[in-house]
Design a protein around this motif. Sequence first.
Motif, PDB file in Angstrom:
ATOM      1  N   LYS A   1      14.894 -82.028  37.173  1.00  0.00           N
ATOM      2  CA  LYS A   1      13.812 -82.357  37.871  1.00  0.00           C
ATOM      3  C   LYS A   1      13.089 -81.099  38.730  1.00  0.00           C
ATOM      4  CE  LYS A   1      12.369 -86.081  40.809  1.00  0.00           C
ATOM      5  NZ  LYS A   1      12.581 -87.455  41.589  1.00  0.00           N
TER       6      LYS A   1
ATOM      7  N   GLN B   1       8.634 -84.680  30.755  1.00  0.00           N
ATOM      8  CA  GLN B   1       8.468 -85.800  30.886  1.00  0.00           C
ATOM      9  C   GLN B   1       8.103 -86.182  32.228  1.00  0.00           C
ATOM     10  OE1 GLN B   1      12.005 -88.332  30.413  1.00  0.00           O
ATOM     11  NE2 GLN B   1      10.975 -90.113  29.677  1.00  0.00           N
ATOM     12  N   GLU B   2       6.891 -86.799  32.241  1.00  0.00           N
ATOM     13  CA  GLU B   2       6.409 -87.223  33.598  1.00  0.00           C
ATOM     14  C   GLU B   2       6.822 -88.621  33.971  1.00  0.00           C
ATOM     15  OE1 GLU B   2       2.059 -86.770  33.286  1.00  0.00           O
ATOM     16  OE2 GLU B   2       2.356 -84.251  33.499  1.00  0.00           O
ATOM     17  N   LEU B   3       7.096 -89.209  35.056  1.00  0.00           N
ATOM     18  CA  LEU B   3       7.455 -90.418  35.539  1.00  0.00           C
ATOM     19  C   LEU B   3       7.156 -91.435  34.706  1.00  0.00           C
ATOM     20  CD1 LEU B   3       9.509 -91.555  37.430  1.00  0.00           C
ATOM     21  CD2 LEU B   3       7.737 -91.910  39.089  1.00  0.00           C
ATOM     22  N   GLY B   4       7.877 -92.278  33.973  1.00  0.00           N
ATOM     23  CA  GLY B   4       7.384 -93.394  33.277  1.00  0.00           C
ATOM     24  C   GLY B   4       6.862 -93.122  32.022  1.00  0.00           C
ATOM     25  N   LYS B   5       6.785 -91.841  31.709  1.00  0.00           N
ATOM     26  CA  LYS B   5       6.027 -91.472  30.386  1.00  0.00           C
ATOM     27  C   LYS B   5       6.981 -90.907  29.312  1.00  0.00           C
ATOM     28  CE  LYS B   5       1.665 -90.929  32.530  1.00  0.00           C
ATOM     29  NZ  LYS B   5       0.207 -89.967  32.545  1.00  0.00           N
TER      30      LYS B   5
ATOM     31  N   ASP C   1      17.650 -92.010  35.838  1.00  0.00           N
ATOM     32  CA  ASP C   1      18.067 -90.833  36.187  1.00  0.00           C
ATOM     33  C   ASP C   1      18.991 -90.169  35.062  1.00  0.00           C
ATOM     34  OD1 ASP C   1      18.156 -91.660  39.389  1.00  0.00           O
ATOM     35  OD2 ASP C   1      16.604 -90.759  38.487  1.00  0.00           O
TER      36      ASP C   1
ATOM     37  N   SER D   1      10.111 -79.928  41.108  1.00  0.00           N
ATOM     38  CA  SER D   1       9.239 -80.315  42.063  1.00  0.00           C
ATOM     39  C   SER D   1       8.625 -78.962  42.542  1.00  0.00           C
ATOM     40  CB  SER D   1       9.763 -81.054  43.330  1.00  0.00           C
ATOM     41  OG  SER D   1      10.479 -82.141  42.886  1.00  0.00           O
TER      42      SER D   1
ATOM     43  N   SER E   1       5.350 -80.515  38.110  1.00  0.00           N
ATOM     44  CA  SER E   1       6.241 -81.251  38.678  1.00  0.00           C
ATOM     45  C   SER E   1       6.405 -82.727  37.483  1.00  0.00           C
ATOM     46  CB  SER E   1       5.878 -82.083  39.956  1.00  0.00           C
ATOM     47  OG  SER E   1       5.686 -80.895  40.853  1.00  0.00           O
ATOM     48  N   ALA E   2       7.582 -82.575  37.202  1.00  0.00           N
ATOM     49  CA  ALA E   2       8.077 -83.592  36.119  1.00  0.00           C
ATOM     50  C   ALA E   2       9.473 -82.995  35.905  1.00  0.00           C
ATOM     51  CB  ALA E   2       7.121 -83.141  34.686  1.00  0.00           C
ATOM     52  N   VAL E   3      10.131 -84.028  34.811  1.00  0.00           N
ATOM     53  CA  VAL E   3      11.722 -83.399  34.388  1.00  0.00           C
ATOM     54  C   VAL E   3      11.317 -83.003  32.906  1.00  0.00           C
ATOM     55  CG1 VAL E   3      13.607 -84.649  33.691  1.00  0.00           C
ATOM     56  CG2 VAL E   3      12.467 -85.737  35.609  1.00  0.00           C
TER      57      VAL E   3
ATOM     58  N   THR F   1      18.077 -80.173  39.543  1.00  0.00           N
ATOM     59  CA  THR F   1      16.990 -80.153  40.172  1.00  0.00           C
ATOM     60  C   THR F   1      16.565 -78.863  40.641  1.00  0.00           C
ATOM     61  OG1 THR F   1      17.892 -80.624  42.653  1.00  0.00           O
ATOM     62  CG2 THR F   1      17.555 -82.596  41.427  1.00  0.00           C
TER      63      THR F   1
END
Lengths: 115, 114
Positions: A110, A38-42, B40, A112, A85-87, A10
């Motif tokens: 991750k 990778q953005e959340l859920g994408k 995760d 932020s 902001s993403a992974v 992180t």
Amino acid sequence: GENVEQHPSTLSVQEGDSAVIKCTYSDSASNYFPWYKQELGKRPQLIIDIRSNVGEKKDQRIAVTLNKTAKHFSLHITETQPEDSAVYFCAASERYGGSQGNLIFGKGTKLSVKP
Amino acid sequence: DSGVTQTPKHLITATGQRVTLRCSPRSGDLSVYWYQQSLDQGLQFLIQYYNGEERAKGNILERFSAQQFPDLHSELNLSSLELGDSALYFCASSGDTLGTYGYTFGSGTRLTVV
């Protein structure tokens, strides 16, 4: 086979600051190193890549460096923005049977970016 | 739209059941890769196909199998499902025969086992 370690897991930065993510790989024969966001859920999306015959590559605010001797490569994001902001995942190509194969990914960072 | 199509987008099923996930690669891409992404967790490589032939295997369970058909679409079969199989399953395709260039990922299938 190939093994990719990624650090940190992180990372929190203030908007406008720089962010650096580092990866190491184990197979000295690997010659292709992409980075995915990778953005959340994408789905993961390729943002930049580098090949082993190049030491550094830059695309606007994003740059990647490669040190083949040390077997590590890094992603640098300058002037970070909240939309960064993403992974982020690094990857290295795995070799087998004398040819390149699939990508082996690090566990992700991750990022932020705080306004 | 990335050009890689995965269906279904969501799947909810019970333990012990069997499901099939489908992937159509980008036009012209011969290689298809399957990855599992748990909550995760990173992207765990499962299996790769190139032009109908299995090219590489990763950490794929024996309860899982895949194939690539003559029209190059691929299916991932998951059987005797367990709660721990709940994950996002991504398919990716590549235009390079050796897979050395960037993949294009599909939008994934979210599998929930209850």
